[in-house]
Design an enzyme around this catalytic site. Structure first.
Site, mmCIF file in Angstrom:
data_model
loop_
_atom_site.group_PDB
_atom_site.id
_atom_site.type_symbol
_atom_site.label_atom_id
_atom_site.label_comp_id
_atom_site.label_asym_id
_atom_site.label_seq_id
_atom_site.Cartn_x
_atom_site.Cartn_y
_atom_site.Cartn_z
ATOM 1 N N GLU A 513 0.788 -1.227 0.000
ATOM 2 C CA GLU A 513 0.000 0.000 0.000
ATOM 3 C C GLU A 513 0.822 1.281 0.000
ATOM 4 O O GLU A 513 0.526 2.197 -0.761
ATOM 5 C CB GLU A 513 -0.931 0.001 1.221
ATOM 6 C CG GLU A 513 -1.917 -1.161 1.219
ATOM 7 C CD GLU A 513 -2.832 -1.127 2.422
ATOM 8 O OE1 GLU A 513 -3.809 -0.378 2.394
ATOM 9 O OE2 GLU A 513 -2.552 -1.858 3.382
ATOM 10 N N ASP A 550 -4.165 4.160 -0.083
ATOM 11 C CA ASP A 550 -3.182 4.567 0.912
ATOM 12 C C ASP A 550 -1.883 5.033 0.282
ATOM 13 O O ASP A 550 -1.194 5.883 0.833
ATOM 14 C CB ASP A 550 -2.934 3.422 1.899
ATOM 15 C CG ASP A 550 -4.082 3.283 2.891
ATOM 16 O OD1 ASP A 550 -4.239 4.170 3.732
ATOM 17 O OD2 ASP A 550 -4.838 2.304 2.797
ATOM 18 N N ARG A 588 -8.764 -0.527 -6.470
ATOM 19 C CA ARG A 588 -9.163 0.793 -6.964
ATOM 20 C C ARG A 588 -10.445 1.270 -6.282
ATOM 21 O O ARG A 588 -11.292 0.489 -5.889
ATOM 22 C CB ARG A 588 -9.417 0.746 -8.478
ATOM 23 C CG ARG A 588 -8.169 0.468 -9.303
ATOM 24 C CD ARG A 588 -8.513 0.413 -10.784
ATOM 25 N NE ARG A 588 -7.331 0.218 -11.613
ATOM 26 C CZ ARG A 588 -6.560 1.200 -12.058
ATOM 27 N NH1 ARG A 588 -6.864 2.449 -11.762
ATOM 28 N NH2 ARG A 588 -5.503 0.955 -12.800
ATOM 29 N N ARG A 720 -8.542 7.372 7.441
ATOM 30 C CA ARG A 720 -8.692 6.463 6.313
ATOM 31 C C ARG A 720 -8.708 7.250 5.012
ATOM 32 O O ARG A 720 -9.096 8.413 4.961
ATOM 33 C CB ARG A 720 -9.976 5.652 6.453
ATOM 34 C CG ARG A 720 -9.889 4.563 7.502
ATOM 35 C CD ARG A 720 -11.076 3.633 7.414
ATOM 36 N NE ARG A 720 -10.938 2.502 8.303
ATOM 37 C CZ ARG A 720 -10.233 1.412 8.019
ATOM 38 N NH1 ARG A 720 -9.601 1.322 6.869
ATOM 39 N NH2 ARG A 720 -10.142 0.425 8.877
#
Length: 887
Positions: A513, A550, A588, A720
């Site tokens: 990530e 991320d 995605r 997030r």
């Protein structure tokens, strides 16, 4: 299509606006209608006359009481939802045109065009058939909370879309048109009379049921429809027919399995979701079987079938009645297990193969006795559904963060007095993990589960693995490890499954990530493949997940995109050298900063060899509804995936030239530096985010089952990716999608030599073309003036105003740099449909932005104001609808 291809869309928008206006007059009175209409007209003026109309808008809004503010917000939000319905209906209209006129340059590239281009490129039919036979497109529905519209309203909106389709028919009489318009108004009235805001946060089981509903209401119909279309195109090209059960499309889900940072997803939840999925599958197949029972009344049958049924005038119905009984038993058993009731008697289905055997027996008989046309009807559709959905409906992925696995193993090693696993270096961890994977003795006894070391968090990890063991492999997909960094992260999950007694282990998929993790992904996987035990386990194939959200939050859009490209290149090379098939799993989202882009663009911008006939992609939030919410649109998007995967496999883009690669390295370096200078290093950034954007207010909106933050408190790093993007979208600054890119383009365009290189990249390199096209689309949705409205109303802090001014200048500079690169005077000159879509929404989103800023200010001054809170939630949902993507 004609140059005025958007005329039907404009007519639908006008019609829906008129009907909404009529409902407003009827339900809220002339006074509210006049207020809304005055605000709308002023908003239209504000798009061409600078600041004075904005002051007028404020003058109109500030005197309004709480109740009126709520109704005004609802009116503008409702129109934006209706505009989305009109656009979705127009996509269906364009798709039908696309089917009738596949060579029209205004339409997307269809499978027919791809097959023709492959033929023209000299690629033989045998090669095409071979790739198609092994083609694998797996779409993973996730519970990422970006769908702001209630399911209750979605059903009403679908009905409105159906009515628009009915009105499209040219043979309608005036009386029929009047009736349809009356029904249209009834649906708009029903939507207006329904609370837009989800008052209770959905549970993970609720989210899973939403995913099941997408299959029931759309994908169940779309799958056989798209397969029949593919069959027809292959026949047109003279390709040898593929097996009757050939289905290159599969579906998986994270709903009820994604526990990364979501304490609400437990082992019990996962078990319940798996059982509910089997219940829904049995119910859907029962409906198919009832239809087959009505149709298959013929008596001619093969000797094989008659030997199975005995003499009968209706042998097919005999078989189907048995199938129906077993499906009913299966459904009843799943219901009992969900409710904790005693299991009913009777034989059900425990595997998809059992049901497949029964239906194939019917299929063989029909074909043998000359009734192939019957076999190619509803039965073929059911067989294809079974090969796609199985008896589990979806394959459920499990996702958990790597540190949770380490903590579980640390508790075990300390219980066994072996030391602390988390304190060992990577070599010690691997030695321990490999030794235990090869050992035939149990690692822990039941005493461990009763010990103090088995905390609630550790028990949850182990209980999840026990659910995997009890459920079996058919309903399970990948075990995804978020924040994977080292080979031990992968081996740890393999050992935890072994401890739980999993006989058919889930495939373990590392998710890379962050920027650093993407850059080291190939080294991590190479190290794993150097381990004989591991290499043997994955000889049939390895899956690796590439994180978009991320990585973009960590490095910005441009830097992350280049890191993703390079990681895929290196991973592809590693597995090609080892002779092991690789499937890249793309995490995605819908927004540009989370990897969102059109299907063909996304696949053809991958490195050469990265697709290789296999693709796995997440479909998230509101994009599930936009792309798969209606059968016709879903069938179109599924065909696009098949066509693009075939094209990217057989005619992949050329590898980037050395000078392009060198330029991308420079662009990415400058972009990452510029992005992090603001996001990481500017102390005002977090305060600006929480003061000027509705980031803190988003937690009031019951979007999804998981918290907005991985950890309480903290800065951007704890937020997030979805609320991070969502908040900036609400104020039209879209910062995650462009920050740092302007500086990178400026540096390149300052040199004549580099200017030629980047323009050449934009003209010839699909990867770079995709970046530029997506950047242009998102910049067209930005508006520095809107962002300034929020600042003026919400802060007088000099540092925040300083940062806001800097960001708006950087945004304007990025727009100028992009225009210089593309040579286009205006954004989206090459996409008039999108340009019109944004322009028609602005007079409705502008008042919502001003309303939102006003509501945020009022709410921050009061302890409790339920009407204002509701109005604020409506503006958040309305702006999300206007932007067409949220997070």
């Amino acid at each position: 299509m004609s140059q005025d291809q958007n005329a039907p869309l404009r007519e639908d928008v006008r019609l829906l606006g008129e009907e909404l206006g009529a409902v407003l007059r009827e339900q809220a009175g002339e006074a509210l209608f006049d207020t809304v209409e005055t605000i709308r007209q002023v908003a239209v003026e504000s798009r061409g006359q600078g600041e004075m109309p904005v002051k007028r808008l404020r003058q109109l809004l500030r005197p309004l009481d709480d109740e009126t503010l709520l109704e005004v917000a609802r009116a503008f939000s409702q129109f934006l939802n209706l505009a989305n319905i009109a656009e979705q209906r127009h996509r269906e209209r364009l798709h039908r045109h696309h089917q009738r006129y596949p060579g029209d340059p205004d339409t997307d590239r269809s499978l027919r065009q791809v097959l023709a281009e492959l033929r023209n490129a000299g690629i033989g039919r045998e090669k095409i058939r071979s790739v198609l036979e092994n083609l694998s497109v797996e779409l993973v529905l996730t519970a990422h909370p970006t769908e702001v519209t209630r399911r209750t309203l979605i059903r009403k909106y679908d009905r409105i879309a159906d009515l628009l389709a009915d009105l499209d028919r040219p043979d309608r009489t005036e009386e029929e048109k009047d009736r349809l318009r009356r029904l249209l108004r009834e649906q708009i009235l029903s939507a207006w009379s329904t609370d837009e805001i989800r008052r209770e946060r959905p549970t993970p089981v609720d989210e899973a049921k939403w995913g099941f509903a997408t299959i029931e209401q759309s994908l169940w119909q779309a799958l056989p429809r798209v397969m029949r279309g593919i069959d027809a195109e292959l026949k047109r090209e003279g390709l040898e027919s593929l097996p009757a059960d050939w289905v290159p499309i599969r579906f998986a889900s994270w709903m009820g399995g994604d526990r990364d940072g979501n304490p609400n997803v437990t082992a019990a939840v996962t078990r319940k979701v798996l059982l509910l999925a089997r219940w829904m599958a049995a119910d859907l197949y029962l409906r198919d079987v009832e239809n087959l029972l009505a149709d298959l009344s013929m008596h001619k049958a093969s000797d094989e079938l008659l030997a199975y049924t005995g003499p009968s005038h209706e042998p097919y119905r005999l078989v189907l009645r048995r199938v129906r009984n077993r499906l009913r038993n299966t459904r009843a058993r799943m219901e009992a297990l969900v409710n904790g009731a005693p299991e009913p008697q009777g034989e059900g289905y425990t595997s998809g193969q059992q049901l497949l055997d029964e239906l194939n027996r019917i299929d063989r008989s029909l074909r043998e006795v000359g009734l192939a046309a019957i076999a190619d009807g509803q039965l073929k559709d059911t067989l294809r559904r079974l090969n796609c959905f199985g008896i589990t409906l979806l394959r459920l992925d499990i996702r958990q963060e790597s540190t949770r696995h380490s903590e579980a193993l640390d508790a075990i090693t300390r219980y066994l007095a072996l030391g602390s696993y988390t304190e060992w270096d990577e070599e010690q961890k691997q030695q321990f993990l490999l030794a235990e994977l090869e050992s035939r003795r149990p690692l822990v006894d039941e005493g461990f589960y009763r010990s103090d070391l088995c905390s609630e968090e550790v028990r949850e990890v182990l209980d999840t693995c026990r659910v995997i063991a009890e459920q079996g492999p058919e309903g399970l997909g990948a075990y995804v490890i978020s924040m994977a960094e080292k080979p031990s992260d992968v081996l740890a999950v393999m050992l935890l499954q072994k401890i739980a007694g999993v006989r058919a282990p889930m495939r373990v998929v590392p998710l890379f990530e962050t920027l650093d993790d993407l850059n080291s992904a190939a080294d991590t996987m190479s190290a794993l493949l150097d381990i004989p035990l591991y290499k043997e386990r994955v000889r049939a194939g390895q899956e690796v997940m590439i994180g978009y959200s991320d990585s973009a939050k960590d490095a910005g859009f441009l830097g992350a995109a280049w890191a993703q490209f390079r990681a895929q290149e290196r991973l592809t090379a590693v597995f090609r050298e080892q002779g092991i098939p690789l499937t890249l799993f793309h995490g995605r989202g819908g927004s540009i900063s989370r990897g969102g882009s059109p299907t063909r663009m996304a696949l053809l911008s991958q490195p050469p060899g990265a697709v290789a006939g296999r693709i796995r992609v997440t479909e998230q939030g509101e994009m599930i509804r936009f792309k798969y919410g209606r059968p016709a649109v879903a069938a179109y998007n599924l065909e696009q995936y098949v066509a693009a995967t075939l094209e990217a496999t057989l005619v992949p883009p050329a590898a980037p030239r050395p000078e392009w690669r060198a330029e991308m390295e420079r662009l990415a370096e400058v972009s990452v530096e510029g992005y992090r200078k603001v996001v990481r290093d500017d102390p005002a950034l977090v305060a600006y985010l929480r003061t000027v954007t509705p980031e803190t207010e988003l937690s009031r909106l019951a979007l999804g089952s998981r918290p907005a933050r991985r950890k309480p408190g903290g800065g951007v790093e704890t937020l997030r990716a979805i609320p991070w993007v969502f908040a900036w979208t609400q104020i039209r600054l879209m910062l995650p999608a462009w920050l740092g890119i302007g500086a990178a383009l400026d540096r390149a365009l300052a040199s004549r030599e580099e200017t030629e290189v980047v323009r050449e990249m934009n003209a010839q390199w699909p990867f770079f073309q995709g970046l530029v096209d997506m950047l242009e689309m998102v910049l067209a949705k930005t508006d520095t003036r809107v962002a300034s409205w929020y600042e003026e109303r919400l802060t007088d802090d000099e540092e925040l105003l300083r940062l806001g001014d800097t960001l708006r200048k950087q945004l304007a500079h990025t727009v100028d740099a992009l225009r210089c690169l593309t040579g286009r005077d205006s954004l989206l000159d090459n996409n008039p449909v999108m340009r019109w879509s944004i322009r028609v929404r602005d007079p409705y989103t502008d008042p919502l932005h001003l309303l939102q800023a006003e509501l945020m200010a009022r709410l921050r001054e009061r302890e409790s104001a339920p009407l204002l809170e509701s109005a604020l939630m409506v503006t958040i949902a309305g702006i999300a609808a206007g932007m067409r993507n949220t997070g």
